[in-house]
Scaffold this motif. Structure first.
Motif, short mmCIF file in Angstrom:
data_model
loop_
_atom_site.label_atom_id
_atom_site.label_comp_id
_atom_site.label_asym_id
_atom_site.label_seq_id
_atom_site.Cartn_x
_atom_site.Cartn_y
_atom_site.Cartn_z
N GLN A 121 0.84 -1.20 0.00
CA GLN A 121 0.00 0.00 0.00
C GLN A 121 0.88 1.25 0.00
O GLN A 121 1.93 1.27 0.63
CB GLN A 121 -0.91 -0.01 1.23
CG GLN A 121 -1.88 -1.17 1.19
CD GLN A 121 -2.63 -1.38 2.50
OE1 GLN A 121 -2.04 -1.31 3.57
NE2 GLN A 121 -3.91 -1.64 2.39
N LYS A 122 0.37 2.28 -0.69
CA LYS A 122 1.14 3.53 -0.76
C LYS A 122 0.22 4.73 -0.63
O LYS A 122 -0.97 4.65 -0.94
CB LYS A 122 1.88 3.61 -2.10
CG LYS A 122 3.21 2.90 -2.10
CD LYS A 122 4.22 3.57 -3.03
CE LYS A 122 5.57 2.88 -2.88
NZ LYS A 122 6.09 2.43 -4.16
N GLY A 123 0.79 5.85 -0.18
CA GLY A 123 0.07 7.12 -0.14
C GLY A 123 -0.86 7.25 1.05
O GLY A 123 -1.04 6.32 1.83
N VAL A 124 -1.48 8.46 1.15
CA VAL A 124 -2.38 8.78 2.26
C VAL A 124 -3.57 7.82 2.28
O VAL A 124 -4.04 7.40 3.33
CB VAL A 124 -2.88 10.24 2.12
CG1 VAL A 124 -3.77 10.63 3.30
CG2 VAL A 124 -1.72 11.19 1.98
N PHE A 125 -4.05 7.49 1.09
CA PHE A 125 -5.24 6.63 1.02
C PHE A 125 -4.90 5.15 0.99
O PHE A 125 -5.75 4.30 0.79
CB PHE A 125 -6.08 7.01 -0.21
CG PHE A 125 -6.57 8.42 -0.14
CD1 PHE A 125 -7.55 8.78 0.78
CD2 PHE A 125 -6.03 9.39 -0.95
CE1 PHE A 125 -7.99 10.09 0.87
CE2 PHE A 125 -6.46 10.71 -0.87
CZ PHE A 125 -7.44 11.06 0.05
N ARG A 126 -3.62 4.87 1.19
CA ARG A 126 -3.14 3.48 1.26
C ARG A 126 -3.68 2.66 0.08
O ARG A 126 -4.27 1.59 0.25
CB ARG A 126 -3.52 2.86 2.61
CG ARG A 126 -3.06 3.70 3.78
CD ARG A 126 -2.98 2.96 5.09
NE ARG A 126 -2.07 1.84 5.12
CZ ARG A 126 -0.74 1.94 5.15
NH1 ARG A 126 -0.17 3.12 5.13
NH2 ARG A 126 0.00 0.87 5.22
N ARG A 127 -3.48 3.23 -1.09
CA ARG A 127 -3.88 2.53 -2.31
C ARG A 127 -3.01 1.29 -2.52
O ARG A 127 -1.81 1.33 -2.29
CB ARG A 127 -3.70 3.49 -3.51
CG ARG A 127 -4.67 3.27 -4.64
CD ARG A 127 -4.74 4.54 -5.52
NE ARG A 127 -3.41 5.09 -5.78
CZ ARG A 127 -2.61 4.71 -6.79
NH1 ARG A 127 -3.00 3.76 -7.61
NH2 ARG A 127 -1.45 5.30 -6.98
N VAL A 128 -3.64 0.22 -2.96
CA VAL A 128 -2.88 -1.02 -3.22
C VAL A 128 -2.18 -0.89 -4.57
O VAL A 128 -2.84 -0.71 -5.60
CB VAL A 128 -3.80 -2.26 -3.20
CG1 VAL A 128 -3.03 -3.52 -3.59
CG2 VAL A 128 -4.42 -2.42 -1.82
N HIS A 131 1.41 -6.53 -5.09
CA HIS A 131 1.32 -7.60 -4.09
C HIS A 131 2.66 -8.32 -3.95
O HIS A 131 3.34 -8.55 -4.94
CB HIS A 131 0.26 -8.62 -4.47
CG HIS A 131 -1.13 -8.12 -4.28
ND1 HIS A 131 -1.83 -7.48 -5.27
CD2 HIS A 131 -1.95 -8.14 -3.20
CE1 HIS A 131 -3.02 -7.13 -4.82
NE2 HIS A 131 -3.12 -7.52 -3.56
#
Ligand code: SF4
Length: 342
Positions: free
Chosen positions: A19-26, A29
């Motif tokens: 996950q990355k970014g403020v919104f924890r986008r996937v 994997h």
């Protein structure tokens, strides 16, 4: 050995999201376990071997549901019935833990330092509501004797024991519910070499006495040599070779197995202990190589290996010995015995 299958794993996968970014986008994997298929027969000990990061511990934990698999089936047949471990709810898992247990790698971290050894070993019985307090303590004492400790040590705390003794306590705890199947997760790798053989012998004796089936996870082929009936070699989330233990040591069919065998130190009267370290490191499991996933480290790799993924399949005339290498029938790989003699 009984031919009855006690565990059948089909297309088992465990992916961890990145996950990355403020919104924890996937964004990808980590494919820690990427499609395992195998069976384990009642009463055998199967060694699951590979370097750190190849997914073997994640595989063990996904089978017993310390981790939830991403996909696949884990069909467990302790008696007449069959359960899919991958689909069990909380109550079903609690019930099945009586039949399937786990021995942890770290005997220091896995024992509650505030509990006496008697309580630690009898705790699984209490959780399952089995027996009276007196009966549970009596069983704990008997199990401590079985693993080479003394029932008189039940009132002591984990810090009063050595690493090897603590692992024996962990083993006694795993047997308190009288399971059929035990997953041993590198149970001796945190111990001194001098103690490793003693603990391995305890595990071997207990397998006989309690009619146990083991899945024995290890990063080193030398550890599983004497305890395993069969060995599964794992690389980058996949099984790359399955063979009878002796056959694997004598005539490996996968170059990764050959490299692991070369990494076992052997005593040479002229040169002392010698070993060949494995070159390179395990690639990033979130971005595995195309084609054969071992091609970046394989000394036999060709263009075919870089473009086409080999399938795990049996050898000509020997379907039980399986390897995933395009050239498994052509390569003459060196076994451990040949090295020792050479
Ligand atoms: Fe090596 Fe090719 Fe076999 Fe993969 S398929 S193990 S790269 S020879």
């Amino acid at each position: 050995m009984s031919a009855k299958t006690i565990l059948e794993v089909r297309n088992l996968k465990k992916y961890f999201p990145i996950q990355k970014g403020v919104f924890r986008r996937v964004v990808g994997h980590v494919k820690a376990v990427d499609g395992l298929d195998f069976v384990i027969r009642e009463g055998e000990c199967v060694g699951l071997v590979g370097e750190s990061g190849c997914g073997k511990t994640t595989a063990g934990r996904s089978i017993i549901r310390l981790l939830d698999p991403t996909e696949g089936e884990v069909l467990f047949r302790p008696g007449e019935q069959e359960v899919d471990m991958a689909k069990l709810g909380k109550d079903g898992l609690k019930r099945i833990r009586q039949e399937m247990q786990f021995i942890f790698q770290d005997p220091f971290a896995s024992l509650n330092p505030r509990m006496t050894v008697g309580r630690i070993v009898s705790e699984p019985l209490k959780i399952q509501g089995i027996g009276t307090q007196k009966e549970r303590m009596s069983r704990a004492g008997a199990l401590l004797e079985k693993v080479g400790l003394s029932a008189s040590q039940m009132g002591r705390f984990p810090h009063e024991f050595s690493g090897g003794q603590r692992q024996r306590i962990g083993i006694a705890r795993s047997l308190s519910l009288n399971p059929r199947f035990v997953i041993c997760d590198e149970p001796v790798s945190a111990l001194d070499v001098s103690v490793q053989a003693q603990v391995l012998n305890v595990l071997k004796d207990l397998q006989q006495d309690f009619s146990l089936t083991y899945l024995f996870v290890a990063h080193d082929l030398s550890v599983v040599e004497h305890i395993s009936d069969r060995i599964f070699v794992m690389y980058l989330g996949k099984i790359v070779e399955i063979a009878d233990s002796q056959e694997l040591y004598e005539s490996p069919r996968h170059p990764y197995t050959e490299a692991l065998l070369k990494a076992i130190p052997i005593a040479d009267p002229k040169l002392g202990r010698r070993r060949e370290a494995l070159e390179g490191s395990v690639p990033d499991p979130s971005n595995p190589p195309d084609g054969c996933n071992f091609h970046t480290r394989c000394r036999y790799a060709t263009d075919l290996c870089r473009s086409e993924e080999p399938v795990l399949q049996g050898q000509q005339g020997n379907p039980e010995h399986q390897a995933s290498c395009h050239y498994q029938n052509e390569l003459q790989l060196a076994g451990y015995m040949a090295r020792g003699a050479g």
